[in-house]
Design a protein around this motif. Structure first.
Motif, PDB file in Angstrom:
ATOM      1  N   VAL A  64       0.841  -1.205   0.000  1.00 48.54           N
ATOM      2  CA  VAL A  64       0.000   0.000   0.000  1.00 48.54           C
ATOM      3  C   VAL A  64       0.873   1.250   0.000  1.00 48.54           C
ATOM      4  CG1 VAL A  64      -1.697   1.323   1.330  1.00 48.54           C
ATOM      5  CG2 VAL A  64      -1.941  -1.150   1.112  1.00 48.54           C
ATOM      6  N   VAL A  65       1.927   1.254   0.798  1.00 52.12           N
ATOM      7  CA  VAL A  65       2.829   2.409   0.864  1.00 52.12           C
ATOM      8  C   VAL A  65       3.513   2.615  -0.489  1.00 52.12           C
ATOM      9  CG1 VAL A  65       4.946   3.301   1.922  1.00 52.12           C
ATOM     10  CG2 VAL A  65       3.170   2.282   3.345  1.00 52.12           C
ATOM     11  N   ARG A  66       3.957   1.534  -1.132  1.00 56.59           N
ATOM     12  CA  ARG A  66       4.597   1.665  -2.455  1.00 56.59           C
ATOM     13  C   ARG A  66       3.633   2.237  -3.474  1.00 56.59           C
ATOM     14  NH1 ARG A  66       7.409  -2.706  -0.707  1.00 56.59           N
ATOM     15  NH2 ARG A  66       5.882  -4.226  -1.399  1.00 56.59           N
ATOM     16  N   MET A  67       2.380   1.765  -3.452  1.00 54.64           N
ATOM     17  CA  MET A  67       1.380   2.274  -4.390  1.00 54.64           C
ATOM     18  C   MET A  67       1.131   3.760  -4.133  1.00 54.64           C
ATOM     19  SD  MET A  67      -0.652   1.204  -6.880  1.00 54.64           S
ATOM     20  CE  MET A  67      -0.740  -0.544  -6.599  1.00 54.64           C
ATOM     21  N   ALA A  68       1.028   4.149  -2.863  1.00 54.45           N
ATOM     22  CA  ALA A  68       0.794   5.555  -2.522  1.00 54.45           C
ATOM     23  C   ALA A  68       1.966   6.427  -2.965  1.00 54.45           C
ATOM     24  CB  ALA A  68       0.557   5.701  -1.018  1.00 54.45           C
ATOM     25  N   ARG A  69       3.173   5.947  -2.765  1.00 53.14           N
ATOM     26  CA  ARG A  69       4.349   6.719  -3.194  1.00 53.14           C
ATOM     27  C   ARG A  69       4.404   6.848  -4.710  1.00 53.14           C
ATOM     28  NH1 ARG A  69       8.602   4.165   1.106  1.00 53.14           N
ATOM     29  NH2 ARG A  69       8.033   5.540   2.824  1.00 53.14           N
ATOM     30  N   THR A  70       4.021   5.796  -5.418  1.00 53.58           N
ATOM     31  CA  THR A  70       3.997   5.869  -6.881  1.00 53.58           C
ATOM     32  C   THR A  70       2.969   6.892  -7.340  1.00 53.58           C
ATOM     33  OG1 THR A  70       4.668   3.551  -7.012  1.00 53.58           O
ATOM     34  CG2 THR A  70       3.712   4.522  -8.998  1.00 53.58           C
ATOM     35  N   VAL A  71       1.823   6.935  -6.673  1.00 55.63           N
ATOM     36  CA  VAL A  71       0.806   7.953  -7.010  1.00 55.63           C
ATOM     37  C   VAL A  71       1.379   9.346  -6.778  1.00 55.63           C
ATOM     38  CG1 VAL A  71      -1.416   8.940  -6.292  1.00 55.63           C
ATOM     39  CG2 VAL A  71      -1.207   6.480  -6.658  1.00 55.63           C
ATOM     40  N   ARG A  72       2.003   9.578  -5.638  1.00 58.74           N
ATOM     41  CA  ARG A  72       2.582  10.901  -5.331  1.00 58.74           C
ATOM     42  C   ARG A  72       3.633  11.301  -6.368  1.00 58.74           C
ATOM     43  NH1 ARG A  72      -0.239  14.088  -1.892  1.00 58.74           N
ATOM     44  NH2 ARG A  72      -0.922  12.867  -0.145  1.00 58.74           N
ATOM     45  N   ARG A  73       4.557  10.364  -6.694  1.00 63.10           N
ATOM     46  CA  ARG A  73       5.613  10.682  -7.666  1.00 63.10           C
ATOM     47  C   ARG A  73       5.025  10.986  -9.039  1.00 63.10           C
ATOM     48  NH1 ARG A  73       8.578   6.540  -5.127  1.00 63.10           N
ATOM     49  NH2 ARG A  73       7.814   5.077  -6.681  1.00 63.10           N
ATOM     50  N   THR A  74       4.058  10.188  -9.452  1.00 62.24           N
ATOM     51  CA  THR A  74       3.461  10.391 -10.776  1.00 62.24           C
ATOM     52  C   THR A  74       2.713  11.719 -10.832  1.00 62.24           C
ATOM     53  OG1 THR A  74       3.257   8.005 -11.049  1.00 62.24           O
ATOM     54  CG2 THR A  74       1.940   9.384 -12.512  1.00 62.24           C
ATOM     55  N   LEU A  75       1.943  12.027  -9.799  1.00 64.00           N
ATOM     56  CA  LEU A  75       1.202  13.287  -9.784  1.00 64.00           C
ATOM     57  C   LEU A  75       2.136  14.484  -9.720  1.00 64.00           C
ATOM     58  CD1 LEU A  75      -1.834  12.493  -7.465  1.00 64.00           C
ATOM     59  CD2 LEU A  75      -1.712  12.485  -9.945  1.00 64.00           C
ATOM     60  N   GLY A  76       3.282  14.319  -9.074  1.00 64.70           N
ATOM     61  CA  GLY A  76       4.260  15.403  -9.008  1.00 64.70           C
ATOM     62  C   GLY A  76       4.811  15.780 -10.373  1.00 64.70           C
ATOM     63  N   ALA A  77       4.789  14.833 -11.307  1.00 66.72           N
ATOM     64  CA  ALA A  77       5.299  15.102 -12.651  1.00 66.72           C
ATOM     65  C   ALA A  77       4.223  15.665 -13.580  1.00 66.72           C
ATOM     66  CB  ALA A  77       5.861  13.811 -13.251  1.00 66.72           C
ATOM     67  N   LEU A  78       2.968  15.642 -13.147  1.00 65.08           N
ATOM     68  CA  LEU A  78       1.879  16.142 -13.983  1.00 65.08           C
ATOM     69  C   LEU A  78       1.620  17.615 -13.706  1.00 65.08           C
ATOM     70  CD1 LEU A  78      -0.667  13.201 -13.583  1.00 65.08           C
ATOM     71  CD2 LEU A  78       0.897  13.624 -15.492  1.00 65.08           C
ATOM     72  N   PRO A  79       1.133  18.353 -14.707  1.00 61.40           N
ATOM     73  CA  PRO A  79       0.800  19.759 -14.468  1.00 61.40           C
ATOM     74  C   PRO A  79      -0.443  19.871 -13.591  1.00 61.40           C
ATOM     75  CG  PRO A  79       0.180  19.114 -16.698  1.00 61.40           C
ATOM     76  CD  PRO A  79       0.908  17.941 -16.082  1.00 61.40           C
ATOM     77  N   GLY A  80      -0.532  20.966 -12.892  1.00 55.94           N
ATOM     78  CA  GLY A  80      -1.688  21.222 -12.040  1.00 55.94           C
ATOM     79  C   GLY A  80      -1.421  20.841 -10.597  1.00 55.94           C
ATOM     80  N   ASP A  81      -2.324  21.266  -9.743  1.00 53.69           N
ATOM     81  CA  ASP A  81      -2.203  20.993  -8.314  1.00 53.69           C
ATOM     82  C   ASP A  81      -2.885  19.665  -8.011  1.00 53.69           C
ATOM     83  OD1 ASP A  81      -1.878  21.083  -5.613  1.00 53.69           O
ATOM     84  OD2 ASP A  81      -3.330  22.694  -5.276  1.00 53.69           O
ATOM     85  N   SER A  82      -2.122  18.692  -7.605  1.00 50.12           N
ATOM     86  CA  SER A  82      -2.682  17.367  -7.326  1.00 50.12           C
ATOM     87  C   SER A  82      -2.359  16.909  -5.915  1.00 50.12           C
ATOM     88  CB  SER A  82      -2.145  16.360  -8.345  1.00 50.12           C
ATOM     89  OG  SER A  82      -2.595  16.676  -9.620  1.00 50.12           O
TER      90      SER A  82
END
Length: 140
Positions: A64-82
């Motif tokens: 679960v922690v790995r999945m959450a970190r992957t979401v955070r990293r991926t959203l950090g690379a996308l434009p906009g406030d996520s």
């Protein structure tokens, strides 16, 4: 390899499974943003959880922690406030597709104003956080 060659070597591409997961996260982010613009939070949350109809065995905490970190990293690379709410809804959708039941928790800082949203699986935050810094307002 020498240090000079190592410095100019192209970075390794992630395995296909990671690329698929990142693409899923990016697509889910677009859908979550659109849902929140058109619906209230309760409706958006219900649609992101979806009717998976299947239930998976409880995942390991590390998964679960790995999945959450992957979401955070991926959203950090996308434009906009996520941050916060968007990231939480994306993570809930990604976990729901895998049959994992997660809760959206909304809280406020104990000292000051503002709001914060996070995801909990079996009562534990998906990302280790200073949970004691926030007073829980609602769990959905």
């Amino acid at each position: 390899m020498t240090a000079a060659v190592t410095a100019i070597a192209p970075p390794r591409l992630p395995p296909p499974a990671k690329l698929r997961l990142r693409a899923e996260i990016a697509w889910t982010t677009l859908r979550v943003r659109r849902l929140l613009r058109r619906n209230d939070l309760s409706t958006a949350l219900g649609r992101r959880r979806g009717a998976t109809g299947r239930s998976a065995p409880a995942p390991a905490r590390g998964d679960v922690v790995r999945m959450a970190r992957t979401v955070r990293r991926t959203l950090g690379a996308l434009p906009g406030d996520s941050r916060g709410l968007i990231a939480s809804l994306v993570l809930i959708a990604v976990l729901a597709r895998r049959g994992v039941d997660a809760s959206l928790v909304v809280g406020r800082p104990r000292n000051g104003f503002g709001a914060h949203a996070w995801v909990e699986v079996r009562g534990l935050p998906a990302l280790p956080a200073a949970k004691d810094k926030f007073a829980q307002l609602a769990a959905l």
